[in-house]
Design an enzyme around this catalytic site. Structure first.
Site, PDB file in Angstrom:
ATOM      1  N   ARG A 141       0.850  -1.202   0.000  1.00  0.00           N
ATOM      2  CA  ARG A 141       0.000   0.000   0.000  1.00  0.00           C
ATOM      3  C   ARG A 141       0.886   1.253   0.000  1.00  0.00           C
ATOM      4  NH1 ARG A 141      -1.663  -0.286   6.421  1.00  0.00           N
ATOM      5  NH2 ARG A 141       0.126   0.929   7.151  1.00  0.00           N
ATOM      6  N   ASP A 175       5.867  -7.846   1.405  1.00  0.00           N
ATOM      7  CA  ASP A 175       5.202  -7.132   2.499  1.00  0.00           C
ATOM      8  C   ASP A 175       4.734  -8.139   3.537  1.00  0.00           C
ATOM      9  OD1 ASP A 175       3.309  -5.280   3.996  1.00  0.00           O
ATOM     10  OD2 ASP A 175       3.765  -3.979   2.308  1.00  0.00           O
ATOM     11  N   ASN A 235      11.494   0.219   0.851  1.00  0.00           N
ATOM     12  CA  ASN A 235      10.472   1.223   1.176  1.00  0.00           C
ATOM     13  C   ASN A 235       9.785   0.961   2.511  1.00  0.00           C
ATOM     14  OD1 ASN A 235       8.015   3.129   0.473  1.00  0.00           O
ATOM     15  ND2 ASN A 235       7.160   1.094   0.844  1.00  0.00           N
ATOM     16  N   TYR A 243      11.899   8.217  14.992  1.00  0.00           N
ATOM     17  CA  TYR A 243      11.740   7.994  13.547  1.00  0.00           C
ATOM     18  C   TYR A 243      12.824   8.754  12.771  1.00  0.00           C
ATOM     19  CZ  TYR A 243       9.407   8.308   8.943  1.00  0.00           C
ATOM     20  OH  TYR A 243       9.106   8.262   7.603  1.00  0.00           O
ATOM     21  N   LYS A 270      15.705   7.395  10.156  1.00  0.00           N
ATOM     22  CA  LYS A 270      15.809   7.825   8.757  1.00  0.00           C
ATOM     23  C   LYS A 270      17.166   8.478   8.478  1.00  0.00           C
ATOM     24  CE  LYS A 270      11.862   6.253   7.260  1.00  0.00           C
ATOM     25  NZ  LYS A 270      11.825   5.184   6.252  1.00  0.00           N
ATOM     26  N   VAL A 294       3.308  12.874   2.817  1.00  0.00           N
ATOM     27  CA  VAL A 294       2.412  12.355   1.774  1.00  0.00           C
ATOM     28  C   VAL A 294       1.190  11.776   2.495  1.00  0.00           C
ATOM     29  CG1 VAL A 294       2.196  10.743  -0.152  1.00  0.00           C
ATOM     30  CG2 VAL A 294       4.441  11.716   0.407  1.00  0.00           C
ATOM     31  N   THR A 312      -0.647   9.319   2.955  1.00  0.00           N
ATOM     32  CA  THR A 312      -0.916   7.876   3.033  1.00  0.00           C
ATOM     33  C   THR A 312      -1.451   7.595   4.436  1.00  0.00           C
ATOM     34  OG1 THR A 312       1.276   7.492   3.904  1.00  0.00           O
ATOM     35  CG2 THR A 312       1.042   7.352   1.512  1.00  0.00           C
TER      36      THR A 312
HETATM   37  N1  LIG Z   1       3.803   9.096   4.173  1.00  0.00           N
HETATM   38  C1  LIG Z   1       4.713   9.989   4.448  1.00  0.00           C
HETATM   39  O1  LIG Z   1       4.405  11.149   4.719  1.00  0.00           O
HETATM   40  C2  LIG Z   1       6.171   9.626   4.402  1.00  0.00           C
HETATM   41  C3  LIG Z   1       7.104  10.663   4.426  1.00  0.00           C
HETATM   42  C4  LIG Z   1       8.453  10.368   4.384  1.00  0.00           C
HETATM   43  C5  LIG Z   1       8.863   9.057   4.307  1.00  0.00           C
HETATM   44  N2  LIG Z   1       7.959   8.060   4.284  1.00  0.00           N
HETATM   45  C6  LIG Z   1       8.451   6.687   4.214  1.00  0.00           C
HETATM   46  O2  LIG Z   1       7.903   6.075   3.064  1.00  0.00           O
HETATM   47  C7  LIG Z   1       7.785   4.671   3.283  1.00  0.00           C
HETATM   48  C8  LIG Z   1       6.376   4.233   2.968  1.00  0.00           C
HETATM   49  O3  LIG Z   1       5.490   4.948   3.813  1.00  0.00           O
HETATM   50  P1  LIG Z   1       3.912   5.004   3.613  1.00  0.00           P
HETATM   51  O4  LIG Z   1       3.507   6.368   3.912  1.00  0.00           O
HETATM   52  O5  LIG Z   1       3.549   4.385   2.320  1.00  0.00           O
HETATM   53  O6  LIG Z   1       3.470   4.077   4.848  1.00  0.00           O
HETATM   54  P2  LIG Z   1       2.301   3.006   4.994  1.00  0.00           P
HETATM   55  O7  LIG Z   1       2.204   2.744   6.454  1.00  0.00           O
HETATM   56  O8  LIG Z   1       1.092   3.432   4.262  1.00  0.00           O
HETATM   57  O9  LIG Z   1       2.902   1.722   4.260  1.00  0.00           O
HETATM   58  C9  LIG Z   1       4.028   1.056   4.771  1.00  0.00           C
HETATM   59  C10 LIG Z   1       4.102  -0.330   4.188  1.00  0.00           C
HETATM   60  O10 LIG Z   1       5.231  -0.988   4.797  1.00  0.00           O
HETATM   61  C11 LIG Z   1       4.819  -2.278   5.230  1.00  0.00           C
HETATM   62  N3  LIG Z   1       5.638  -2.756   6.353  1.00  0.00           N
HETATM   63  C12 LIG Z   1       5.672  -2.290   7.615  1.00  0.00           C
HETATM   64  N4  LIG Z   1       6.494  -3.041   8.371  1.00  0.00           N
HETATM   65  C13 LIG Z   1       6.991  -4.006   7.549  1.00  0.00           C
HETATM   66  C14 LIG Z   1       7.891  -5.087   7.730  1.00  0.00           C
HETATM   67  N5  LIG Z   1       8.436  -5.350   8.935  1.00  0.00           N
HETATM   68  N6  LIG Z   1       8.212  -5.858   6.671  1.00  0.00           N
HETATM   69  C15 LIG Z   1       7.643  -5.609   5.455  1.00  0.00           C
HETATM   70  N7  LIG Z   1       6.776  -4.623   5.225  1.00  0.00           N
HETATM   71  C16 LIG Z   1       6.468  -3.832   6.259  1.00  0.00           C
HETATM   72  C17 LIG Z   1       3.365  -2.087   5.631  1.00  0.00           C
HETATM   73  O11 LIG Z   1       2.679  -3.327   5.719  1.00  0.00           O
HETATM   74  C18 LIG Z   1       2.862  -1.179   4.527  1.00  0.00           C
HETATM   75  O12 LIG Z   1       2.461  -1.897   3.388  1.00  0.00           O
HETATM   76  C19 LIG Z   1       8.204   4.435   4.735  1.00  0.00           C
HETATM   77  O13 LIG Z   1       9.558   4.022   4.788  1.00  0.00           O
HETATM   78  C20 LIG Z   1       8.036   5.804   5.349  1.00  0.00           C
HETATM   79  O14 LIG Z   1       8.848   5.964   6.497  1.00  0.00           O
HETATM   80  C21 LIG Z   1       6.605   8.307   4.335  1.00  0.00           C
END
Ligand SMILES: NC(=O)c1ccc[n+]([C@@H]2O[C@H](COP(=O)([O-])OP(=O)(O)OC[C@H]3O[C@@H](n4cnc5c(N)ncnc54)[C@H](O)[C@@H]3O)[C@@H](O)[C@H]2O)c1
Length: 267
Positions: free
Chosen positions: A18, A39, A92, A161, A165, A196, A198
């Site tokens: 996702r 995942d 990711n 967090y 990162k 973002v 999400t």
């Molecule tokens: N959304 C934001 O604002 C944002 C900003 C900066 C960075 N990020 C980074 O982007 C990446 C994706 O974030 P997102 O917003 O899509 O988050 P999200 O929570 O919507 O999705 C994260 C995905 O990672 C999977 N996941 C979690 N733990 C796991 C594990 N141990 N093994 C395998 N899969 C695992 C989850 O099941 C999920 O599908 C992350 O690394 C997050 O830190 C997100």
């Protein structure tokens, strides 16, 4: 053929069920790559793979908890077996648990370290082993680690967090140097997404309000937008396009960098 074209490449995207990971998987497939989704969310992960397949892409799903080394070995083997190779890894998968420093919980800190740092490090390790000359795939490749704008700016209530990162940022650069010096033929870069909307992004907005830093989630989002020169939140597709670039031959002389995709927020 465009240097951005990924036809003939084979990618594994962690956390691809996702959010940003699903967007990255779909964008890589649109650019021509075969894409494996890894995942812990099996049903959602298979749905994402099905969407890619319906659009004509070669794809598959593998259950992968990035903190578990034997699962990494299985995921790499499954990627090579299903797709016929392995030359792109997008690390990711990530988690965020909000807390003020004064309330930091050691179990939560360890959970974030495990997924965000150990998980990425194991991914780079097993990708190097598979992609380097003589490895299971053996054709070199590109790795993109998903860090965060949190590695570049001090945003309150996400110290743990942010620390993970920042660690992703540093390990990316060391891995890039080792790969270059040791002739693995693998470029290693990272990206710093801004906020973002999400599941993770929206939960963060609620959590920063819940710890009392902003009166409402909407006020928190408005302040983030105010800190962003381009004046809006990022979109999943914008994160994905930057990752496609870093995976492609258009970035063939780019390694060891962190690319902000944050509308200028971290500038
Ligand atoms: N959304 C934001 O604002 C944002 C900003 C900066 C960075 N990020 C980074 O982007 C990446 C994706 O974030 P997102 O917003 O899509 O988050 P999200 O929570 O919507 O999705 C994260 C995905 O990672 C999977 N996941 C979690 N733990 C796991 C594990 N141990 N093994 C395998 N899969 C695992 C989850 O099941 C999920 O599908 C992350 O690394 C997050 O830190 C997100």
């Amino acid at each position: 053929m465009s240097n951005f074209d990924l036809t003939g490449r084979h990618a594994l995207v962690t956390g691809g069920a996702r959010g940003i990971g699903a967007g990255i998987a779909e964008a890589l497939a649109t650019a021509g790559a075969a894409v494996m989704i890894g995942d812990i969310l099996d049903a959602l992960g298979r749905e994402t793979a099905d969407r890619i397949a319906t659009a004509g892409g070669k794809t598959g799903f593998v259950t992968l908890d990035v903190t578990n080394e034997s699962k990494w070995e299985e995921a790499v083997e499954a990627t090579v077996a299903t797709l016929g190779g392995f030359d792109i890894l997008v690390n990711n998968a990530g988690i965020e648990i909000t807390a003020l420093v004064i309330d930091a919980d050691p179990d939560d800190l360890r959970k974030m370290l495990d997924v965000n740092v150990v998980g990425v490090s194991l991914g780079v390790k097993h990708a190097f082993r598979a992609m380097r000359p003589g490895g299971l795939a053996g054709d070199g490749g590109a790795i993109v680690n998903v860090a965060s704008v949190a590695a570049t700016i001090p945003f309150p209530s996400i110290s743990g967090y942010s620390a993970t990162k920042s660690a992703v940022d540093r390990l990316t650069r060391v891995a890039a140097v080792e790969s270059g010096k040791l002739g693995y033929g693998v470029r290693v870069n990272c990206v710093y997404p801004g906020l973002v909307p999400t599941e993770m992004g929206m939960r963060l907005a609620s959590d920063v309000a819940a710890v009392g830093l902003w009166p409402t989630p909407e006020a928190a989002v408005a302040d983030v937008i105010g800190l962003t020169p381009l004046g809006r939140l990022g979109e999943v597709a914008e994160m994905a396009d930057a990752v496609v670039f870093l995976c492609s031959d258009a970035a063939r002389f780019v390694t060891g960098v962190g690319l902000p995709i944050d509308g200028g927020m971290g500038t």
